[in-house]
Design a protein around this motif. Structure first.
Motif, PDB file in Angstrom:
ATOM      1  N   GLN A 361       0.836  -1.202   0.000  1.00 58.88           N
ATOM      2  CA  GLN A 361       0.000   0.000   0.000  1.00 58.88           C
ATOM      3  C   GLN A 361       0.870   1.251   0.000  1.00 58.88           C
ATOM      4  OE1 GLN A 361      -0.323  -2.663   1.990  1.00 58.88           O
ATOM      5  NE2 GLN A 361      -2.475  -3.146   2.417  1.00 58.88           N
ATOM      6  N   MET A 362       1.894   1.271   0.868  1.00 54.27           N
ATOM      7  CA  MET A 362       2.781   2.432   0.926  1.00 54.27           C
ATOM      8  C   MET A 362       3.502   2.643  -0.398  1.00 54.27           C
ATOM      9  SD  MET A 362       5.857   3.371   3.624  1.00 54.27           S
ATOM     10  CE  MET A 362       4.777   3.514   5.041  1.00 54.27           C
ATOM     11  N   GLY A 595      12.652   1.877   8.484  1.00 55.04           N
ATOM     12  CA  GLY A 595      12.579   2.850   7.388  1.00 55.04           C
ATOM     13  C   GLY A 595      11.169   3.244   7.021  1.00 55.04           C
ATOM     14  N   TRP A 596      10.318   2.244   6.743  1.00 52.86           N
ATOM     15  CA  TRP A 596       8.957   2.561   6.310  1.00 52.86           C
ATOM     16  C   TRP A 596       8.128   3.148   7.442  1.00 52.86           C
ATOM     17  CZ3 TRP A 596       5.374   0.238   9.217  1.00 52.86           C
ATOM     18  CH2 TRP A 596       5.676  -0.987   9.810  1.00 52.86           C
ATOM     19  N   LEU A 644      18.397   4.341  -1.216  1.00 54.94           N
ATOM     20  CA  LEU A 644      17.343   3.345  -1.075  1.00 54.94           C
ATOM     21  C   LEU A 644      17.035   3.161   0.402  1.00 54.94           C
ATOM     22  CD1 LEU A 644      18.364   0.695  -3.749  1.00 54.94           C
ATOM     23  CD2 LEU A 644      16.546   2.405  -3.900  1.00 54.94           C
ATOM     24  N   ASP A 645      15.762   2.954   0.695  1.00 57.19           N
ATOM     25  CA  ASP A 645      15.307   2.860   2.075  1.00 57.19           C
ATOM     26  C   ASP A 645      15.789   1.573   2.725  1.00 57.19           C
ATOM     27  OD1 ASP A 645      13.377   3.459   4.361  1.00 57.19           O
ATOM     28  OD2 ASP A 645      12.647   1.512   3.669  1.00 57.19           O
ATOM     29  N   GLY A 654       9.687   2.596   2.091  1.00 57.50           N
ATOM     30  CA  GLY A 654      10.064   3.829   2.774  1.00 57.50           C
ATOM     31  C   GLY A 654      10.372   4.965   1.825  1.00 57.50           C
ATOM     32  N   ASN A 655      10.935   4.643   0.657  1.00 57.86           N
ATOM     33  CA  ASN A 655      11.152   5.679  -0.359  1.00 57.86           C
ATOM     34  C   ASN A 655       9.831   6.289  -0.806  1.00 57.86           C
ATOM     35  OD1 ASN A 655      13.648   3.596  -1.064  1.00 57.86           O
ATOM     36  ND2 ASN A 655      14.186   5.746  -1.276  1.00 57.86           N
ATOM     37  N   PHE A 656       8.879   5.423  -1.136  1.00 64.27           N
ATOM     38  CA  PHE A 656       7.586   5.913  -1.620  1.00 64.27           C
ATOM     39  C   PHE A 656       6.808   6.624  -0.512  1.00 64.27           C
ATOM     40  CE2 PHE A 656       8.052   2.107  -4.576  1.00 64.27           C
ATOM     41  CZ  PHE A 656       8.499   2.880  -5.635  1.00 64.27           C
TER      42      PHE A 656
END
Length: 769
Positions: A361-362, A595-596, A644-645, A654-656
């Motif tokens: 979803q993230m 991260g996320w 990168l996350d 986490g990036n998105f």
């Protein structure tokens, strides 16, 4: 809570002393570049990613020994009965013959044109490389040159499968062609067959095969061009998940290479840039106009290590998320995964799967808000296809419980196999994405044909499963707050998501006719649903209905705050008491996390209007780490040198999530009105952004100075009424492109005026005090 019609959208400009005028379609954005002064060694932390939405690669940039690791998102072991894992497709090795000493080294990835580059000098010769993944041509291309010098390129090229040769895995074979030489390997896994093909073309010099006939040697060339094509026989629309034979896959790869060879590198490159920039250039950002376009000279890894506070890093990380979205989610009806599509292991963490309790979803949170709606479609179509398969894993999950509809467990592969801890509310969370795409595009055909069948079916699942509690409220029995605490009836996570599902589906019935009995039951269930938003003993949003929350619990998941973000039930504007409780819950969770988890907190604090706290979390998310092993230690969460996350290990969510969070800090529209600068941190006191999207298919551009909007434009892509919340505006006018004042009327919502718009027209606000 006041409900806003999906047929209207409002604009809330929360600022004082505003002057709004026209805004250029393009914001002055600094060059967006990741760059380094040495080659990469470690794939996860230093490799630089390229991708075309279906296939991708990581290049390390070695000056004498280069490794280009590559992937195609359908290369999986497993089947509908076996989980399997996402696979490393293989590696392309380049061994260059030149003096070992070198200087002037630079390795870079330009987000502005999606091209990787390596430049260095050895023995007076400048060596240059370019790396790209073309969506129009379906290939990865690498170009080696020595500008203004001829006959300087000598190298050996080896294409390698990531699996050892066996009865079903054929080792690489090479052969000379009329133009250059080719290498190819192929194999069969549990279900899919695959082929990788390489075309090497030299201009000048000579080309031959290695003694083992599995590699290619080029001597004294002027330029060398490499085309890499990858393919499997995976087909999500087939009942067996495959279509065609190994021979068909091999033929496709050879045809792709032949077309690329005929077309030539310069045309491939030009088409690649034009195709990529149609998406990427929609949004431009500048959070530091006083920098006057100057880019920090420090390499990116040094910025992350020593100068994390730089505003340029905020801009770069925002656009990096958009770049990764374009690179990992285009084309086929299959979403990206835990690592996007980049993976160098055949046993990756969590199988690099489609993880359903936050991660997938993230991955798609920024798709609509940052104007990449097309990149959302692979996920949306995947949901629609799989939810409709009578014998697929989603429907089978429901059948196993004796229920209609569909649902999932926590882990899923690409063949509909789903296992480990049932995660029933996933169907409602997936439906949020289906609905959001409609809100941002106003595509009624999509709503009717793609989104609504899956949404309706998810509702039927809950019609069958919900039960009444002692107060006569509908609750979901025996659910889990993901990866945390006990299984209980009526937990916040499930109740909040079911409300989002029922509310969205009911709104959709105003647009698409559904059977009356279904609509009647939907209304009843929604009216009497426990919404999962109870304030607890210490002022928090309760995570569980029975178990007491522990103050100071810093668990990484924030599932009981779905109603704040990405949901819409909690807001200072509509439910201030619940917003206060959500803030207390967030403070209890703390600012650390994987991260996320930190990325999620950015968006949550943005929804609470606290821009300084949101940016603090952004900087926490940008914490440098080199940990590549699996760790839940919050000290190890952050980003690697390549941005990168790091969960850790590498997870792209986490990036998105951070990109989505930055967008939320600058623009929100989830409540039915647009709010500009809802969570602006002091560090971004002046800036500009263009191209952000709002629900209702509105596109916005705006500039601000000292925290106050100075220019703003709103483009109506739908012709829906535009509502403006003018509480902080004083006297203002909405004017069209000719300067004509648009007459508005008051609405029942305090401080909100409604204005008609025309599809395709652009408007601006003029404010006077």
């Amino acid at each position: 809570m006041k409900k806003y019609s999906i047929k209207t959208l409002a604009v809330c400009l929360l600022a004082s002393n505003l002057t709004l005028g026209s805004l250029s379609a393009q914001t002055a954005q600094r060059p967006m570049l990741l760059h380094y002064d040495r080659p990469g060694i470690t794939w996860m932390t230093q490799g630089l990613p390229i991708g075309n939405g279906e296939l991708g690669a990581m290049f390390m940039g070695g000056y004498r020994h280069e490794r280009i690791q590559f992937n195609e998102k359908t290369l999986w072991t497993g089947s509908p009965q076996i989980r399997g894992a996402y696979q490393n497709f293989g590696d392309l090795y380049l061994d260059l013959e030149h003096h070992p000493d070198y200087n002037g080294y630079k390795r870079s990835l330009s987000l502005d044109d999606a091209i990787g580059r390596v430049v260095y000098t050895s023995s007076g010769t400048q060596y240059e490389r370019e790396y790209l993944a073309s969506h129009p041509d379906g290939i990865i291309a690498v170009r080696l040159t020595t500008p203004n010098q001829k006959g300087k390129l000598s190298l050996e090229i080896n294409l390698r499968d990531a699996r050892p040769a066996s009865d079903k895995i054929k080792a690489t074979t090479s052969q000379l062609q009329a133009q250059g030489a080719t290498s190819i390997f192929e194999g069969e896994l549990d279900l899919v067959s695959y082929v990788a093909g390489l075309q090497a073309i030299n201009e000048g010099g000579s080309i031959e095969l290695t003694k083992e006939q599995n590699g290619i040697k080029i001597k004294d060339a002027n330029t060398v061009t490499l085309y890499l094509a990858l393919k499997t026989n995976y087909d999500i629309h087939s009942a067996s998940y495959t279509s065609g034979s190994l021979d068909d896959v091999r033929k496709h790869v050879k045809q792709t290479l032949a077309r690329a060879t005929t077309k030539g590198y310069e045309r491939i490159k030009a088409d690649h840039i034009a195709d990529y920039q149609k998406l990427y250039n929609r949004v431009k950002i500048n959070l530091e106009p006083e920098a006057k376009g100057i880019v920090p000279t420090l390499p990116t890894d040094e910025i992350v290590r020593r100068q994390r506070s730089l505003t340029y890093l905020d801009e770069l990380y925002f656009q990096y998320g958009r770049y990764l979205m374009i690179a990992s989610s285009r084309g086929m009806d299959l979403p990206n995964n835990l690592q996007g599509l980049w993976n160098d292991s055949n046993t990756p963490p969590w199988e690099s799967d489609i993880h359903t309790n936050i991660n997938i979803q993230m991955n798609y949170w920024p798709a609509e808000t940052t104007n990449l709606s097309e990149c959302h479609k692979p996920f949306l179509h995947y949901i629609a296809v799989e939810a409709a398969k009578e014998n697929g894993g989603m429907r089978q999950t429901a059948k196993n419980e004796g229920l209609r509809g569909w649902s999932l467990h926590t882990q899923s592969n690409i063949f509909s196999h789903t296992d480990w801890n049932i995660n029933r509310p996933t169907n409602a969370w997936y439906a949020m994405h289906l609905w959001q795409h409609y809100l941002f595009t106003q595509d009624k055909h999509y709503l009717e044909q793609t989104a609504l069948p899956a949404m309706r079916s998810a509702c039927e699942y809950w019609f069958d499963r919900l039960k009444k509690d002692e107060h006569g409220r509908w609750i979901a029995p025996a659910e889990w707050s993901p990866e945390h605490g006990p299984w209980e009836d009526g937990i916040a996570y499930a109740q909040q998501l079911i409300w989002e599902l029922f509310d969205a589906t009911l709104q959709a019935t105003d647009l698409v006719k559904l059977p009356k009995p279904f609509v009647a039951e939907l209304k009843d269930k929604l009216k009497h649903l426990d919404r999962g938003m109870v304030i607890g003993s210490w002022g928090q949003i309760r995570e569980w209905k029975i178990k007491e929350d522990i103050k100071g619990d810093d668990h990484r998941h924030l599932s009981h705050l779905i109603a704040l973000y990405p949901g819409k039930q909690i807001s200072w504007h509509t439910t201030p008491n619940l917003a206060k409780a959500a803030k207390i819950s967030l403070e209890s969770r703390g600012d650390d996390g994987t991260g996320w988890s930190r990325a999620w907190k950015i968006a949550l604090w943005a929804r609470l209007g606290d821009g300084d706290h949101a940016r603090h979390l952004l900087k926490q998310a940008l914490n440098y780490t080199s940990m590549i092993g699996n760790s839940m230690d919050v000290r190890h969460g952050g980003v690697y040198e390549n941005l990168l996350d790091a969960h850790p290990p590498f997870q792209i969510d986490g990036n998105f999530g951070a990109t989505a969070g930055i967008a939320e800090m600058l623009l929100q529209s989830h409540l039915g009105f647009i709010e500009l600068l809802p969570a602006l941190p002091k560090a971004w006191s002046s800036g500009a952004i263009s191209g952000l999207k709002a629900a209702g298919d509105f596109t916005l551009g705006f500039k601000w100075n000292n925290g106050r909007i100075t220019q703003a434009t709103i483009h109506s892509g739908s012709g829906l009424p535009l509502q403006i919340m003018g509480k902080a505006l004083g006297h203002y006018n909405l004017v069209d492109h000719s300067g004509k004042v648009i007459r508005g009327k008051r609405t029942k919502q305090a401080h909100v005026m409604s204005y008609p718009t025309q599809k395709g027209k652009t408007y601006r606000l003029e404010v006077k005090y």
